[in-house]
Design a protein around this motif. Structure first.
Motif, short mmCIF file in Angstrom:
data_model
loop_
_atom_site.label_atom_id
_atom_site.label_comp_id
_atom_site.label_asym_id
_atom_site.label_seq_id
_atom_site.Cartn_x
_atom_site.Cartn_y
_atom_site.Cartn_z
N LEU A 46 40.60 36.80 53.96
CA LEU A 46 40.47 36.18 52.64
C LEU A 46 40.73 34.68 52.66
O LEU A 46 40.48 33.98 51.68
N ILE A 84 42.77 35.58 44.44
CA ILE A 84 41.56 35.49 45.26
C ILE A 84 40.60 36.62 44.92
O ILE A 84 39.39 36.41 44.75
N GLU A 85 41.12 37.85 44.80
CA GLU A 85 40.26 38.99 44.51
C GLU A 85 39.60 38.89 43.15
O GLU A 85 38.45 39.31 42.97
N SER A 86 40.31 38.30 42.18
CA SER A 86 39.77 38.18 40.83
C SER A 86 38.92 36.93 40.65
O SER A 86 38.36 36.71 39.58
N LEU A 87 38.82 36.11 41.71
CA LEU A 87 38.07 34.85 41.70
C LEU A 87 38.73 33.78 40.83
O LEU A 87 38.10 32.78 40.51
N ARG A 145 37.14 41.65 45.93
CA ARG A 145 36.73 40.31 45.51
C ARG A 145 35.26 40.27 45.11
O ARG A 145 34.87 39.57 44.16
#
Length: 242
Positions: free
Chosen positions: A58, A19-22, A171
């Motif tokens: 998130l 999620i953080e790295s997309l 993110r």
């Protein structure tokens, strides 16, 4: 039970990283069944991980649907940065003050400044394609700076609050550093923050931190509104739904 807890932690770390790295885009569906098959886990640790990510903001639970990766909105981004501007420049200033009294606190910041200078020199010598591939190294430097400030901050409540916001801010990093030009200006901003802390200049550290957050917010706004999204009071980047 201990094995399930360990599996849940592993699933959580993997999903949070995606999620953080997309890699998991805003709006992406999070099916317990499909994720379990992909990650080699039963539904229980997947469900626990998703609920934990939801508590961190998130993941959203949409009535009648499976969970989704939380959308990114201009309103939410502005609110987040308004809060960060109250916290992070103050923390940087407190670290500069503490470092002036105890130089041991400055060791990681001197090391980061040296690493940043080395990266800057090598980055400018690369062509555009190679620069794009080197972004991760810069992310590591900026993450190191953020973590060093949290570790050196002498106000535990301030440090904890900044740390608790990390999942949301990490993110957004991939959107704010959207090209070599922004990368170079961000390097200058981090250089200014690091130098101010190393020199024990609390006022300069606070000003540099506030300037960096303001510039990052503008880069995020430009990135969000430049992705075929209609501008409004609360524009959403929700790629998976489009």
């Amino acid at each position: 039970m201990a094995r399930a807890t360990g599996k849940s932690e592993a699933v959580y770390e993997r999903l949070r990283s995606d999620i953080e790295s997309l890699r998991l885009r805003p709006g992406a569906k999070l099916s317990e069944v499909h994720l379990g098959e992909e990650l080699g886990a039963s539904r229980t640790p997947v469900r626990e991980a998703i609920r934990r990510l939801a508590r961190e903001g998130l993941v959203d639970f949409v009535p009648g649907e499976v969970a989704r990766v939380a959308a990114i909105s201009l309103g939410g981004v502005r609110a987040l940065f308004e809060f960060r501007m109250l916290l992070e420049p103050r923390a940087a200033a407190s670290v500069a003050t503490a470092g002036a009294a105890d130089e041991r606190l400055l060791v990681p910041f001197r090391e980061l400044l040296e690493r940043l200078e080395e990266f800057d020199e090598s980055f400018r010598a690369l062509d555009a394609a190679a620069q794009a591939r080197s972004y991760q190294e810069f992310y590591e430097v900026t993450e190191g700076f953020d973590q060093a400030v949290i570790a050196a901050c002498r106000n535990p409540y301030l440090a904890r609050t900044i740390r608790d916001l990390r999942s949301e801010t990490v993110r957004l990093r991939h959107l704010s550093h959207s090209g070599p030009r922004r990368m170079l200006t961000s390097m200058e901003e981090h250089r200014a923050m690091l130098k101010a802390i190393v020199q024990g200049d609390a006022q300069a550290a606070e000003a540099a931190g506030r300037h960096h957050l303001a510039q990052t917010l503008q880069a995020l706004i430009d990135s969000l509104t430049g992705q075929d999204v209609a501008i409004g009071a609360d524009v959403h980047l929700d790629v998976a739904r489009r």
